[in-house]
Each structure stands twice: as C-alpha cells, then as structure tokens.
Enzyme design. Structure first.
Site, PDB file in Angstrom:
ATOM      1  CE  LYS A 190      -6.843  -0.315   6.024  1.00 29.84           C
ATOM      2  NZ  LYS A 190      -7.643   0.181   5.132  1.00 29.84           N
ATOM      3  CG  HIS A 250      -1.818   1.136   1.431  1.00 29.50           C
ATOM      4  ND1 HIS A 250      -1.530   2.316   1.867  1.00 29.50           N
ATOM      5  CD2 HIS A 250      -3.319   0.911   1.135  1.00 29.50           C
ATOM      6  CE1 HIS A 250      -2.575   3.000   1.808  1.00 29.50           C
ATOM      7  NE2 HIS A 250      -3.743   2.142   1.509  1.00 29.50           N
ATOM      8  CG  ASP A 259       1.034  -2.397   5.846  1.00 29.47           C
ATOM      9  OD1 ASP A 259      -0.134  -2.587   6.629  1.00 29.47           O
ATOM     10  OD2 ASP A 259       0.735  -1.934   4.713  1.00 29.47           O
ATOM     11  CD  GLN A 311      -6.804  -4.696   4.275  1.00 29.40           C
ATOM     12  OE1 GLN A 311      -7.652  -5.492   4.368  1.00 29.40           O
ATOM     13  NE2 GLN A 311      -6.763  -3.441   3.767  1.00 29.40           N
ATOM     14  CB  CYS A 354      -3.687   3.363  -1.726  1.00 36.09           C
ATOM     15  SG  CYS A 354      -4.741   4.600  -1.388  1.00 36.09           S
TER      16      CYS A 354
HETATM   17  N1  PLP Z   1      -1.471  -0.793   4.509  1.00 34.10           N
HETATM   18  C1  PLP Z   1      -2.636  -1.383   4.038  1.00 34.10           C
HETATM   19  C2  PLP Z   1      -2.293  -2.868   3.475  1.00 34.10           C
HETATM   20  C3  PLP Z   1      -3.969  -0.877   3.778  1.00 34.10           C
HETATM   21  O1  PLP Z   1      -4.854  -1.481   3.319  1.00 34.10           O
HETATM   22  C4  PLP Z   1      -4.071   0.388   4.318  1.00 34.10           C
HETATM   23  C5  PLP Z   1      -5.207   1.209   4.203  1.00 34.10           C
HETATM   24  O2  PLP Z   1      -6.154   1.026   3.271  1.00 34.10           O
HETATM   25  C6  PLP Z   1      -3.030   0.930   4.760  1.00 34.10           C
HETATM   26  C7  PLP Z   1      -1.633   0.345   5.109  1.00 34.10           C
HETATM   27  C8  PLP Z   1      -3.178   2.411   5.431  1.00 34.10           C
HETATM   28  O3  PLP Z   1      -3.815   2.645   6.534  1.00 34.10           O
HETATM   29  P1  PLP Z   1      -4.325   4.055   7.164  1.00 34.10           P
HETATM   30  O4  PLP Z   1      -4.893   4.737   5.982  1.00 34.10           O
HETATM   31  O5  PLP Z   1      -5.377   3.781   8.206  1.00 34.10           O
HETATM   32  O6  PLP Z   1      -3.166   4.512   7.817  1.00 34.10           O
END
Ligand code: PLP
Length: 406
Positions: free
Chosen positions: A225, A122, A199, A202, A364
């Site tokens: 999430k 992401h 990360d 998910q 993203c």
């Molecule tokens: N990493 C992953 C795999 C995600 O799906 C997301 C959110 O869509 C993020 C990072 C970023 O999360 P946040 O926008 O809550 O910081």
C-alpha cells in the site's frame, strides 16, 4: 511545490488504458501502483546484486545483505523509530499482527482476559484475536464509531477494564477514512498498564507517522500500500515488548545455535525473522519509502486533503449517493452506495467500463459492515498520484450508473 503531473509520470501503469479509457486508479486502499524507481530497484536487485542474505561471505551476499539491512533503517526513519532494531521485517500487516498474537499475546493471556478493539478493524486485526478467543477464552470487547464515523478516544478508553491486556486499534479506517487518535488512546492505556497495537496499514500511506510520539507498543505496516512490492512490510515493536515476545516461526536466521537437545535464538529483530526473507520485496519497499520521503509526507497529505475536499464537494451534489462516514480530518477514502439501486459489484463493473478502478465488497471489515447495516459498498480510495480531474471522471461515471440503475 507538489506537482501531481510530474508525480504521475513516475508511474508507468498510469499511462495505460482500461476498456479503451484512460485508467483512473482509485483502489489505492487495496494496493497502490509502483513508481519506476521501485521497478528499477527490483530489477537491479535481481539482475545485478542478488544473493541470499546473512549467510554468505562472498561479495554478492554482502551487497544483498547490506541493501536488505539498509531498509530496516529506512523503515525506522519513516516511522519515527530511533532504533532500527525495533523494526521486524515481514510480508505485511497480516503477518505482523499474527506474530504479536502468537508471540506476545497468547503466552500472557488467560480465559477472561480482554482485548479492546473497534468495529472499524480490518480482518487482519480481528481474526488473530478471534484465535485467542477460540483457543484460550479471551474476550473481545468492541467499540463503535459515532454516526459520522469518528471514534472518540474516550469510548475506547472507557472500554478498558481490569482484565484488559491489549488495545488493538486502527490508525485509519480502510473503509471510512476515519483517523483515530491513537496517541491519546495509548497514553490512557499505558496509565492502566495495557499494551496498544496500532494497525498503521492505511495511515502510514497518507500521513506522517511517529511511533515514538504515539508511544504505542506495536505499529504494523504493509509495503504494497506504500507504493512498494506486495509481500513486503514491517512491524515496529517497542523494546520492552520485543524482550517479552516469543518467536512466532522457527527456522534459519532466527537462531544462534541448534543442537539435538537445545536451541538458542538470535537477538531481536532477527529472532523474529525466520527463514529466507522477501529480500528483493523488502529492498523495493526501501526504494518506495525513499520515493515518498522525497515527495514529502506533509506534501502528500496536503495534496490528498485537497482531493478529499474536492471529492466531498462533488459528491455533495449527488443527492442519490450515500457516502458512509464524514469524520473531521478523514482521509480521501470514500465508501458509498447509490440510493435504492444496484449492488456495489454492479456499480463497480460499470465504473470499470469507464476505466475507473474502485473496490466493491465488504473491504475485509465484516463488523463494520454489520454496524453500518450494509453487506457491501463501493470504495474510492485516493493516492498521491490522483487528480481532481479523476474525481470528475468518477462523478461522471457515477451519474451514468444512476441513469442505468435508478
Ligand atoms: N489493515 C488494514 C487497515 C488494511 O487496509 C489492510 C489491507 O487491506 C490490512 C490490514 C491487511 O494488509 P495485508 O493484507 O497487506 O497484510
């Protein structure tokens, strides 16, 4: 016994209609809905127990501080971290990864040093590393998944070289649902003296996580999430890395003493939590984690595996639907396009008319879109309250799209 109909009654929003149809919420990958217990907790925290934390000696400040600090322990338990002080609370994954980029990676990386990352990341796990590329000449080394969307840990391990300082990798792709063997990657990285940031945005939603079994140095999660409030979150940081990390933001709460010429910092994790935190958001996250733990992460995972298999079977009957990635053990996250047909945005608009909420766009995940050779997909991402009947509604709505656009 997991009873999804009982679970659904915990989520007030699921009884509403959208465009005259019952809401079928399949955009959990972007953000999940909130159970009543989270909404009630937020209300109580503001209506009956609100004050700033860590600062006052009065009763409300003590209650608020206790409620807020209790969440640190809940997050630690949820992630399998034995020490709550390894949990830095924040606004979510984006802040957590930026903290590591500024506070840990930037001071110890020089031009030519490398960060290994996958094309499935992401943007939150890409852009903070691009900052280091732009500002310090750090080299980003990319690894790609196989055609089925799976990522062989050996591919990542093989990319680690003598100049690699960090592997920054997702535990679960938000586009393909691929689960990455981050424990194997961490073992091999540590043998080579390389730190690993995972990360978990998910993965922590869909499967039990044990950061100590994984062994990673950093594990980032995001509260919205996890059925908690937006603006809540945390990052687990291994004690050795906590000791090495510089504070990312300065201000109140993170200091011990401030004078004209000197400043001394608080101990970790407070050292990394400058300013008034998202007190109530974080307290709401605590309620969300209690809720998920109460249902049982294994049971949630089993329910979602059933949905994945059912959806996979139904999609398999649609020969005009191209689903991206089908890695073994993937999560119930499906990105798809209709062959030779409309843009993802048009598909999403038609689905919305049927009450079905999906995400359309690049998710993203620019490098993954480039790798797949697409500019956008539709994504149906399932959560703990979705049902097989909702898969059927989605399939009916997709058939309508096919009739309209093919
Ligand atoms: N990493 C992953 C795999 C995600 O799906 C997301 C959110 O869509 C993020 C990072 C970023 O999360 P946040 O926008 O809550 O910081």
């Amino acid at each position: 016994m997991y009873d999804v109909e009982t679970v659904r009654r915990d989520f007030p929003i699921l009884s509403r209609e959208v465009n005259g149809k019952p809401l079928v919420y399949l955009d959990n990958g972007a953000s999940a809905q909130k159970p009543k217990v989270v909404l009630d907790t937020i209300r109580r925290a503001y209506a009956e127990e609100y004050s700033n934390v860590h600062r006052g000696l009065h009763t409300l400040s003590t209650i608020s501080t206790e409620n807020y600090e209790a969440v640190r322990g809940k997050i630690a338990a949820f992630l399998g971290a034995s020490d709550p002080d390894t949990i830095v609370m924040n606004t979510g994954t984006t802040e957590g990864i930026n903290m590591v980029s500024y506070g840990w990676a930037a001071p110890r990386m020089e031009a030519g040093d490398e960060i290994v990352l996958s094309v499935m990341e992401h943007h939150a796990n890409i852009v903070p590393w691009h900052f280091l590329r732009e500002r310090q000449g750090v080299v980003l080394k990319w690894v790609a998944p196989a055609a089925d969307g799976s990522l062989d840990p050996q591919t990542v391990i093989d990319a680690i070289g003598p100049r690699t300082k960090l592997v920054a990798i997702t535990h679960m792709s938000n586009v393909l649902g691929t689960v990455v063997d981050v424990a194997a990657i961490t073992r091999a990285a540590h043998e080579r003296g390389v730190a690993v940031l995972v990360d978990g945005s998910q993965a922590a939603v869909h499967m039990p996580v044990d950061v100590e079994a994984i062994g990673c140095d950093f594990y980032a999660i995001t509260g919205h999430k996890l059925y908690g409030p937006s603006g809540s979150g945390a990052i687990y940081v291994r004690p050795e890395r906590l000791a090495e990390m510089r504070p990312f933001m300065g201000g109140g709460d993170m200091i011990r003493e401030v004078h004209r010429d000197t400043v001394t910092y608080n101990d970790a994790p407070m050292k990394f939590e400058a300013g008034t935190p998202g007190i109530v958001a974080q307290i709401g996250l605590g309620a969300a984690l209690d809720y998920m733990t109460g249902l049982g992460m294994e049971d949630i995972a089993a329910h979602e595996s059933d949905l994945r298999d059912y959806a996979r079977g139904r999609f398999g009957g649609l020969n005009w639907l191209s689903v991206q990635g089908d890695a073994p053990g993937k999560a119930a996250i499906f990105s798809f396009m209709l062959d030779g047909a409309a843009h993802a945005h048009d598909i999403s608009t038609v689905l919305d008319k049927k009450g079905v909420a999906v995400r359309a766009g690049h998710h993203c995940a620019g490098p993954l879109m480039d790798h797949l050779g697409v500019t956008a997909t539709c994504r149906a991402s399932f959560g703990l309250y979705n049902t097989r009947a909702e898969v059927d509604v989605l399939v009916d709505a997709l058939e309508l799209c096919h009739d309209l656009f093919a």
